[in-house]
Write a protein that holds these residues in place. Structure first.
Motif, PDB file in Angstrom:
ATOM      1  N   LEU A 284       0.833  -1.197   0.000  1.00 32.83           N
ATOM      2  CA  LEU A 284       0.000   0.000   0.000  1.00 32.83           C
ATOM      3  C   LEU A 284       0.873   1.254   0.000  1.00 32.83           C
ATOM      4  CD1 LEU A 284      -3.038   0.618   0.084  1.00 32.83           C
ATOM      5  CD2 LEU A 284      -2.878   0.710   2.571  1.00 32.83           C
ATOM      6  N   ARG A 285       2.001   1.195   0.688  1.00 36.01           N
ATOM      7  CA  ARG A 285       2.938   2.319   0.732  1.00 36.01           C
ATOM      8  C   ARG A 285       3.596   2.546  -0.623  1.00 36.01           C
ATOM      9  NH1 ARG A 285       8.447   0.921   3.562  1.00 36.01           N
ATOM     10  NH2 ARG A 285       8.537  -0.181   1.564  1.00 36.01           N
ATOM     11  N   ASP A 286       3.994   1.471  -1.281  1.00 38.72           N
ATOM     12  CA  ASP A 286       4.785   1.585  -2.508  1.00 38.72           C
ATOM     13  C   ASP A 286       3.926   1.749  -3.760  1.00 38.72           C
ATOM     14  OD1 ASP A 286       6.981   1.258  -0.885  1.00 38.72           O
ATOM     15  OD2 ASP A 286       7.194  -0.888  -1.299  1.00 38.72           O
ATOM     16  N   ARG A 287       2.754   1.098  -3.780  1.00 40.32           N
ATOM     17  CA  ARG A 287       1.933   1.117  -4.995  1.00 40.32           C
ATOM     18  C   ARG A 287       0.629   1.883  -4.820  1.00 40.32           C
ATOM     19  NH1 ARG A 287       2.013  -5.424  -5.968  1.00 40.32           N
ATOM     20  NH2 ARG A 287       4.265  -5.732  -5.734  1.00 40.32           N
ATOM     21  N   GLY A 288       0.169   1.976  -3.593  1.00 41.96           N
ATOM     22  CA  GLY A 288      -1.128   2.583  -3.369  1.00 41.96           C
ATOM     23  C   GLY A 288      -2.250   1.604  -3.665  1.00 41.96           C
ATOM     24  N   PRO A 289      -3.489   2.008  -3.424  1.00 43.84           N
ATOM     25  CA  PRO A 289      -4.617   1.114  -3.689  1.00 43.84           C
ATOM     26  C   PRO A 289      -4.903   1.026  -5.188  1.00 43.84           C
ATOM     27  CG  PRO A 289      -5.414   3.248  -2.984  1.00 43.84           C
ATOM     28  CD  PRO A 289      -3.908   3.302  -2.888  1.00 43.84           C
ATOM     29  N   ASP A 290      -5.633   0.007  -5.583  1.00 45.86           N
ATOM     30  CA  ASP A 290      -6.094  -0.107  -6.958  1.00 45.86           C
ATOM     31  C   ASP A 290      -6.991   1.098  -7.261  1.00 45.86           C
ATOM     32  OD1 ASP A 290      -6.742  -1.849  -9.460  1.00 45.86           O
ATOM     33  OD2 ASP A 290      -8.698  -1.238  -8.650  1.00 45.86           O
ATOM     34  N   PRO A 291      -6.736   1.820  -8.343  1.00 43.50           N
ATOM     35  CA  PRO A 291      -7.519   3.044  -8.620  1.00 43.50           C
ATOM     36  C   PRO A 291      -9.024   2.805  -8.702  1.00 43.50           C
ATOM     37  CG  PRO A 291      -5.561   2.970 -10.013  1.00 43.50           C
ATOM     38  CD  PRO A 291      -5.643   1.636  -9.325  1.00 43.50           C
ATOM     39  N   THR A 292      -9.414   1.704  -9.322  1.00 40.25           N
ATOM     40  CA  THR A 292     -10.845   1.419  -9.439  1.00 40.25           C
ATOM     41  C   THR A 292     -11.448   1.136  -8.072  1.00 40.25           C
ATOM     42  OG1 THR A 292     -10.521   0.522 -11.665  1.00 40.25           O
ATOM     43  CG2 THR A 292     -12.562  -0.083 -10.506  1.00 40.25           C
ATOM     44  N   GLU A 293     -10.726   0.359  -7.263  1.00 43.61           N
ATOM     45  CA  GLU A 293     -11.220   0.043  -5.920  1.00 43.61           C
ATOM     46  C   GLU A 293     -11.273   1.307  -5.056  1.00 43.61           C
ATOM     47  OE1 GLU A 293      -9.044  -2.410  -2.702  1.00 43.61           O
ATOM     48  OE2 GLU A 293     -10.378  -3.846  -3.704  1.00 43.61           O
ATOM     49  N   LEU A 294     -10.293   2.184  -5.212  1.00 41.15           N
ATOM     50  CA  LEU A 294     -10.297   3.438  -4.465  1.00 41.15           C
ATOM     51  C   LEU A 294     -11.525   4.265  -4.825  1.00 41.15           C
ATOM     52  CD1 LEU A 294      -9.053   5.619  -2.645  1.00 41.15           C
ATOM     53  CD2 LEU A 294      -7.714   6.379  -4.622  1.00 41.15           C
ATOM     54  N   ARG A 295     -11.817   4.369  -6.112  1.00 46.91           N
ATOM     55  CA  ARG A 295     -12.975   5.167  -6.527  1.00 46.91           C
ATOM     56  C   ARG A 295     -14.272   4.557  -5.994  1.00 46.91           C
ATOM     57  NH1 ARG A 295     -14.026   9.663  -6.358  1.00 46.91           N
ATOM     58  NH2 ARG A 295     -11.839   9.869  -6.947  1.00 46.91           N
ATOM     59  N   ASP A 296     -14.374   3.223  -5.998  1.00 48.44           N
ATOM     60  CA  ASP A 296     -15.566   2.567  -5.447  1.00 48.44           C
ATOM     61  C   ASP A 296     -15.705   2.853  -3.956  1.00 48.44           C
ATOM     62  OD1 ASP A 296     -16.164   1.524  -7.918  1.00 48.44           O
ATOM     63  OD2 ASP A 296     -15.274  -0.449  -7.516  1.00 48.44           O
ATOM     64  N   ASP A 297     -14.581   2.838  -3.255  1.00 46.83           N
ATOM     65  CA  ASP A 297     -14.601   3.102  -1.809  1.00 46.83           C
ATOM     66  C   ASP A 297     -15.047   4.537  -1.529  1.00 46.83           C
ATOM     67  OD1 ASP A 297     -13.551   2.544   1.097  1.00 46.83           O
ATOM     68  OD2 ASP A 297     -12.576   4.404   0.475  1.00 46.83           O
ATOM     69  N   LEU A 298     -14.506   5.493  -2.277  1.00 39.77           N
ATOM     70  CA  LEU A 298     -14.867   6.889  -2.065  1.00 39.77           C
ATOM     71  C   LEU A 298     -16.330   7.144  -2.399  1.00 39.77           C
ATOM     72  CD1 LEU A 298     -11.645   8.592  -3.487  1.00 39.77           C
ATOM     73  CD2 LEU A 298     -12.235   8.177  -1.097  1.00 39.77           C
ATOM     74  N   ASN A 299     -16.820   6.514  -3.457  1.00 40.72           N
ATOM     75  CA  ASN A 299     -18.231   6.674  -3.818  1.00 40.72           C
ATOM     76  C   ASN A 299     -19.145   6.107  -2.740  1.00 40.72           C
ATOM     77  OD1 ASN A 299     -17.675   7.962  -6.243  1.00 40.72           O
ATOM     78  ND2 ASN A 299     -17.705   6.063  -7.438  1.00 40.72           N
ATOM     79  N   GLN A 300     -18.712   5.001  -2.136  1.00 38.70           N
ATOM     80  CA  GLN A 300     -19.514   4.431  -1.056  1.00 38.70           C
ATOM     81  C   GLN A 300     -19.578   5.398   0.129  1.00 38.70           C
ATOM     82  OE1 GLN A 300     -17.946   0.928   1.011  1.00 38.70           O
ATOM     83  NE2 GLN A 300     -19.999   0.040   0.998  1.00 38.70           N
ATOM     84  N   GLN A 301     -18.449   6.058   0.458  1.00 39.72           N
ATOM     85  CA  GLN A 301     -18.458   7.039   1.539  1.00 39.72           C
ATOM     86  C   GLN A 301     -19.392   8.206   1.220  1.00 39.72           C
ATOM     87  OE1 GLN A 301     -16.941   4.970   4.008  1.00 39.72           O
ATOM     88  NE2 GLN A 301     -16.683   7.077   4.707  1.00 39.72           N
ATOM     89  N   ILE A 302     -19.366   8.652  -0.014  1.00 44.30           N
ATOM     90  CA  ILE A 302     -20.221   9.767  -0.415  1.00 44.30           C
ATOM     91  C   ILE A 302     -21.694   9.378  -0.299  1.00 44.30           C
ATOM     92  CG2 ILE A 302     -20.917  11.180  -2.398  1.00 44.30           C
ATOM     93  CD1 ILE A 302     -17.915  11.122  -3.231  1.00 44.30           C
ATOM     94  N   ARG A 303     -22.024   8.143  -0.675  1.00 43.73           N
ATOM     95  CA  ARG A 303     -23.411   7.685  -0.549  1.00 43.73           C
ATOM     96  C   ARG A 303     -23.846   7.665   0.917  1.00 43.73           C
ATOM     97  NH1 ARG A 303     -21.788   4.134  -4.705  1.00 43.73           N
ATOM     98  NH2 ARG A 303     -21.354   2.462  -3.202  1.00 43.73           N
ATOM     99  N   GLN A 304     -22.914   7.343   1.819  1.00 47.24           N
ATOM    100  CA  GLN A 304     -23.259   7.320   3.238  1.00 47.24           C
ATOM    101  C   GLN A 304     -23.601   8.717   3.748  1.00 47.24           C
ATOM    102  OE1 GLN A 304     -20.496   5.293   5.765  1.00 47.24           O
ATOM    103  NE2 GLN A 304     -20.607   3.372   4.631  1.00 47.24           N
TER     104      GLN A 304
END
Length: 554
Positions: A284-304
């Motif tokens: 996670l430090r070297d590569r970061g999260p998968d961009p698609t998974e990150l966007r899905d996670d952020l969208n879920q937070q916004i829906r909350q």
């Protein structure tokens, strides 16, 4: 949209909404503001203030965290008004007639709950026996609490300037908050112990946990969710050695929070789980999260944000932010914008911060990974101070020495030493049988059990006269089986001396010489004396050789 007003000098935040009225009266006073001897005093005051106020019609609750205290209620507007008025009056003029009752209740709760769990253990190892580290300790203050001290604490902790009220609807008619005047007290910056990181320590059995303290940002909470998912993916779905990953986010001051993630694992997985878990964080430090998974996670937070009416959460978020001097979020749109702006690079940067400050706890069987510095003892003690020295019971079979000086105590074991300066103590726990536990500010401890030292009660008396009275925590009697006793037996001493002829042989020779001189003629006595002298020379040579080869003087 967030609304605000002021009642009796106390800021009030609310948002329009329907349903039962909820209110939380927040104060900027928490565990970080206590000391180890007073740990639990705020909790005790909270219980006393709420004693007898809960009912089916008007449920109430209270809470003390690291940074805050809160008094919560829900019900009809007139019931909420009455509760807040009565609680504020009590806090302004506390009544301690129920002190012993609530002390016993909280002691029973503390014995059931224990310390702060896994998160508390990480707070303790990170911050020691002060500030945020107190979240890892039992409530020792339940044994020291007395009315004058509690009244003084309530005087500043629950003052008008240190309070904020959050409501889930408009302020009801007749609302009053009759608190004593006083200023707001912002939290001091959290001060970690002086120790290397990344590091590890022995923690709970069959459990792995990783923690780090980083800036309080939206990217930080996003990274924590990603770390929890990746642990779940790696240890459960991948290796099949754990069940459910968890995480926690604990603010430790106005600008920083300790982030923790972990998982219970199978016993056979413990030896390798540190390497597996730290590999997850490194990726996670070297590569970061998968961009698609990150966007899905952020969208879920916004829906909350959109799925929960803002009156149920936004005023309460604003109250906490005001108390610590942070910018107040006034609408859900601000949080949506912050969340949408998080990038893969932001999450990687947060993971870098977590790695730099990383502490890992694991079952003893998993300790020792070369990636980490393992914290298994205090920093090296300084030179032995001057003072009165005490030998252990069972000496010389039992090794060690205890030195009680005017400014510090030093305990020397066979393979390690530890010191504690009295002006660097967080507390000294005292038992009626004489046992003493000196807890340093960094959390390391020096134990003094009078049953384990020759003239042990004299050592305890010296300690009691040297350590400041406010640091002393008097605990109840221990059961006899809880009091340590020396395991050295008489036959151990006999065997010890019997295995050292270099010590007892000269005495035997002298005894034989005495018999010879008493019974023999002058000529025989002279000859015997020559043999004794020769034996003494041989013994001296043997002793020198023994010491040269590294042997003990005895």
């Amino acid at each position: 949209m967030l609304q605000s007003t002021e009642v009796d000098g106390v800021p009030v935040f609310w948002a329009p909404g329907d349903g039962v009225l909820r209110a939380s009266l927040w104060f900027r006073a928490g565990m970080v503001d206590e000391s180890l001897p007073t740990r639990g005093w705020l909790h005790l005051i909270e219980h006393l203030a709420l004693h007898g106020r809960d009912s089916v019609r008007v449920p109430v609750n209270g809470h003390v965290s690291l940074l805050y205290s809160s008094f919560d209620v829900e019900g009809e507007p007139e019931d909420v008004v009455a509760f807040l008025r009565d609680v504020c009056r009590w806090l302004a003029e506390p009544d301690f007639k129920d002190l012993e009752h609530e002390r016993r209740v909280l002691r029973a709760e503390s014995e059931t709950r224990g310390g702060g769990g896994l998160t508390g253990g990480h707070l303790l190892w990170r911050y020691g026996a002060r500030g945020a580290g107190l979240g890892g300790y039992d409530e020792l203050g339940l044994y020291t609490a007395e009315p004058d001290g509690l009244r003084a604490l309530a005087g500043w902790a629950y003052a008008q300037g240190n309070a904020v009220l959050a409501l889930s609807g408009p302020p009801p008619a007749g609302l009053e908050l009759p608190l004593q005047p006083g200023p707001r007290v912002l939290p001091a910056p959290a001060r970690p112990c002086d120790q290397p990181t990344p590091a590890g320590f022995v923690g709970r059995q069959n459990t792995i946990a990783l923690s780090g303290t980083i800036a309080r940002t939206t990217a930080a909470t996003t990274m924590l969710r990603a770390l929890q998912r990746d642990l779940q993916r790696g240890l459960r779905h991948g290796a099949g050695v754990g069940y459910s990953a968890w995480s926690s986010y604990e603010p430790v001051d106005a600008d920083h929070a300790m982030l923790t993630a972990g998982m219970d694992v199978l016993a056979e997985a413990v030896p390798t789980v540190v390497d597996q878990s730290t590999a997850v964080l490194r990726r996670l430090r070297d590569r970061g999260p998968d961009p698609t998974e990150l966007r899905d996670d952020l969208n879920q937070q916004i829906r909350q944000y959109a799925s929960h009416p803002i009156n149920e959460w936004l005023p309460f978020l604003a109250a906490r932010d005001v108390l610590t001097g942070r910018p107040v979020t006034t609408s859900a749109d601000e949080l949506v914008a912050e969340t949408e702006a998080v990038t893969v690079a932001d999450v990687r940067q947060a993971a870098h911060g977590l790695w730099r400050d990383l502490l890992v706890s694991v079952d003893r069987a998993g300790a020792g990974s070369p990636q980490l510095t393992w914290l298994d003892g205090p920093p090296a003690a300084g030179k032995q101070p001057s003072g009165q020295r005490f030998r252990p019971v069972g000496s010389p079979v039992a090794k060690g020495e205890l030195t009680v000086g005017r400014t510090e105590i030093h305990r020397q074991a066979e393979d390690a030493a530890i010191s504690a300066q009295y002006d660097d103590l967080a507390a000294m726990v005292a038992y009626p049988d004489g046992g003493r536990l000196l807890i340093r500010q960094d959390g390391y401890q020096v134990t003094v059990e009078p049953t384990m030292w020759q003239k042990g009660q004299q050592a305890v008396a010296l300690l009691d006269s040297a350590v400041a009275r406010p640091l002393r925590v008097q605990l109840p009697e221990r059961a006899p089986e809880e009091i340590p006793k020396s395991s050295v037996r008489t036959r151990d001493k006999v065997q010890y001396w019997g295995n050292r002829p270099i010590v007892w042989a000269p005495f035997l020779v002298l005894c034989l010489l005495g018999v010879v001189l008493a019974l023999a003629t002058e000529e025989i006595a002279a000859q015997a004396s020559k043999f004794v002298v020769m034996g003494a020379i041989v013994g001296l040579v043997s002793y020198v050789k023994h010491r040269r080869d590294g042997g003990s003087p005895t």
